[in-house]
Write a protein that holds these residues in place. Structure first.
Motif, mmCIF file in Angstrom:
data_model
loop_
_atom_site.group_PDB
_atom_site.id
_atom_site.type_symbol
_atom_site.label_atom_id
_atom_site.label_comp_id
_atom_site.label_asym_id
_atom_site.label_seq_id
_atom_site.Cartn_x
_atom_site.Cartn_y
_atom_site.Cartn_z
ATOM 1 N N ASP A 18 -7.437 -6.228 2.667
ATOM 2 C CA ASP A 18 -6.940 -5.754 3.957
ATOM 3 C C ASP A 18 -7.265 -6.742 5.076
ATOM 4 O O ASP A 18 -6.518 -6.845 6.049
ATOM 5 C CB ASP A 18 -7.563 -4.396 4.297
ATOM 6 C CG ASP A 18 -7.137 -3.313 3.329
ATOM 7 O OD1 ASP A 18 -6.005 -2.835 3.442
ATOM 8 O OD2 ASP A 18 -7.936 -2.960 2.441
ATOM 9 N N LYS A 53 0.838 -1.214 0.000
ATOM 10 C CA LYS A 53 0.000 0.000 0.000
ATOM 11 C C LYS A 53 0.868 1.256 0.000
ATOM 12 O O LYS A 53 0.515 2.254 -0.629
ATOM 13 C CB LYS A 53 -0.937 -0.025 1.210
ATOM 14 C CG LYS A 53 -2.075 -1.029 1.075
ATOM 15 C CD LYS A 53 -3.058 -0.936 2.212
ATOM 16 C CE LYS A 53 -2.552 -1.621 3.448
ATOM 17 N NZ LYS A 53 -3.587 -1.728 4.505
ATOM 18 N N ASP A 108 -5.951 2.022 1.968
ATOM 19 C CA ASP A 108 -6.547 0.686 1.986
ATOM 20 C C ASP A 108 -6.681 0.192 0.554
ATOM 21 O O ASP A 108 -6.677 0.970 -0.400
ATOM 22 C CB ASP A 108 -7.922 0.698 2.653
ATOM 23 C CG ASP A 108 -7.842 1.067 4.132
ATOM 24 O OD1 ASP A 108 -7.015 0.471 4.841
ATOM 25 O OD2 ASP A 108 -8.594 1.966 4.554
#
Length: 440
Positions: free
Chosen positions: A378, A358, A365
């Motif tokens: 996630d 990320k 997210d």
């Protein structure tokens, strides 16, 4: 001569005066940015020093905690319902989650401008994904599929042939996809296209293949699915709350809100919960029975030895005043401690890997499907690492090293044609008749 010297002296004094009293240069945006950055370097923000991003310093932490809690309760209710419905519904849920995870990850590398110049190119990503799904699940579920249709001769022969040539079919499907990709290559788009090709294969190897072992665990018994998954959830919740209330020491730069207090507290809670949870889940027989076909009914079976209590005597050197002489423990509880240690120490690095990914894409997210949690990726980053470990651990240390009837039948189905299987059936019948007459 004298006048020239006077002139030079005046010019020098004028230059000095000009340098000392020159008007300031105009302040350009670049200069202002440099001055601002320099001042920030000299006087950094105190809130970012020594873990300013920690949950203990987050003013909105209670709001985010309640959102995260409500979402977790909804997910828990859904999981309980799906587990109650049985093996096939759990497998279907895993497949849906895999597709949603792939969609989130494919979206990261997609660029609108390039996609407009390559209409339909995104279909190649999904083509490789479903080809990999056919190969992996074909290998995992082949024997279960055979056991499900043994009563129908036509479908039995059809499925038997598909299983026999399953690897060849998947190989040529992959080759066809590679040829499709090569035929779509366009000038000035090579970098983007090969980047997408590599990104797709990374997703298949790191994400899809690891998470697919979850299905293999399900058919060995729902226990081997729900127990490892629960350990990850317990570790995640425990680490969150320990870090929420006690977190002071940053753990890793990739995840600024992770703390040593949360990591250590979550580890102790996970290992202790693993020992107790294994005993609780072992009480439900339908969770411990392996599924040998693709039916949906509840299972009843004789529990495996690891799900039966064993008595362990304490050492004799303990004082006579010690109130207990031994303890009754399920063998699976000792295995649970190993799984708990992995879930609390090693599996979190799957989350750190996702955090680094990320950071590379400059996103918070992978998605926003689950309020307070982000996307499905996630939530599944540590689950993928845990799923493949649970499978390897079960195959290496739990599964008895004997040839079961199912394993022998699987070899017969894979290696013998229908006529040879009929011949084997007649020979076995003859052997049974001879044994019956020899030992009436």
């Amino acid at each position: 001569m004298h006048s020239s010297t006077i002139f030079e002296g005046k010019s020098k004094s004028f230059n000095k005066m000009h340098k000392g009293h020159s008007p300031p240069l105009p302040s350009t945006p670049r200069l202002r940015h440099r001055r601002r950055s320099k001042s920030l370097e000299e006087f950094p923000d105190p809130s970012k020093l020594n873990g300013g991003n920690l949950l203990v310093n987050d003013h909105n932490k209670y709001k985010s905690m309640w959102i995260r809690t409500y979402s977790s309760l909804w997910m828990l209710g859904g999981i309980i319902l799906i587990v109650y419905l049985g093996h096939l519904y759990i497998c279907a849920t895993v497949v849906v989650i895999q597709i949603l995870m792939a969609a989130e990850l494919f979206h990261l590398r997609r660029r609108v401008h390039e996609d407009k110049r390559l209409p339909g190119f995104w279909l190649i990503n999904w083509y490789f994904f479903f080809t990999a799904m056919l190969y992996v699940y074909g290998r995992i579920l082949s024997q279960h599929l055979v056991n499900a249709i043994t009563s129908d001769k036509f479908f039995y022969k059809l499925v038997n042939g598909l299983i026999k040539y399953h690897m060849v079919i998947c190989y040529f499907l992959y080759i066809a996809g590679m040829m499709w990709f090569i035929l779509t290559l366009k000038k000035k788009m090579y970098t983007y296209q090969f980047g997408q090709y590599a990104w797709t294969h990374m997703i298949l190897i790191v994400v899809f293949t690891q998470s697919s072992f979850t299905v293999a665990n399900i058919f060995e018994g729902i226990f081997w699915f729900i127990f490892p998954a629960s350990l990850i959830a317990i570790n995640d919740v425990a680490a969150y709350f320990f870090g929420f209330f006690f977190g002071k020491t940053p753990l890793i730069k990739l995840s600024p809100k992770k703390t040593w207090e949360g990591f250590i507290g979550g580890s102790f809670a996970t290992v202790l919960s693993a020992f107790l949870l294994a005993s609780f889940l072992s009480q439900f027989q339908w969770m411990t029975c392996p599924r040998k076909d693709l039916s949906t009914g509840w299972l009843r079976c004789d529990p495996a030895p690891i799900f039966k209590l064993e008595y362990y005597s304490f050492p004799k050197w303990l004082p006579q005043s010690f109130p207990w002489k031994g303890i009754s423990v399920l063998p699976v509880q000792w295995h649970a401690l190993c799984l708990g240690l992995f879930a609390s120490i090693i599996a979190p690095f799957g989350g750190f890997f996702a955090s680094g990914l990320k950071r590379a894409f400059k996103i918070k997210d992978f998605g926003d499907s689950i309020p307070g949690h982000g996307g499905f990726t996630d939530r599944m980053d540590c689950q993928m690492v845990m799923a493949i470990f649970a499978y390897i651990y079960f195959q290496s240390f739990v599964l008895p090293p004997t040839n079961s009837v199912e394993m022998i039948l699987d070899q017969i189905v894979r290696n013998l044609g229908f006529e040879e299987q009929e011949r084997l059936y007649m020979m076995l019948g003859q052997i049974f008749k001879e044994q019956h007459f020899a030992y009436p």
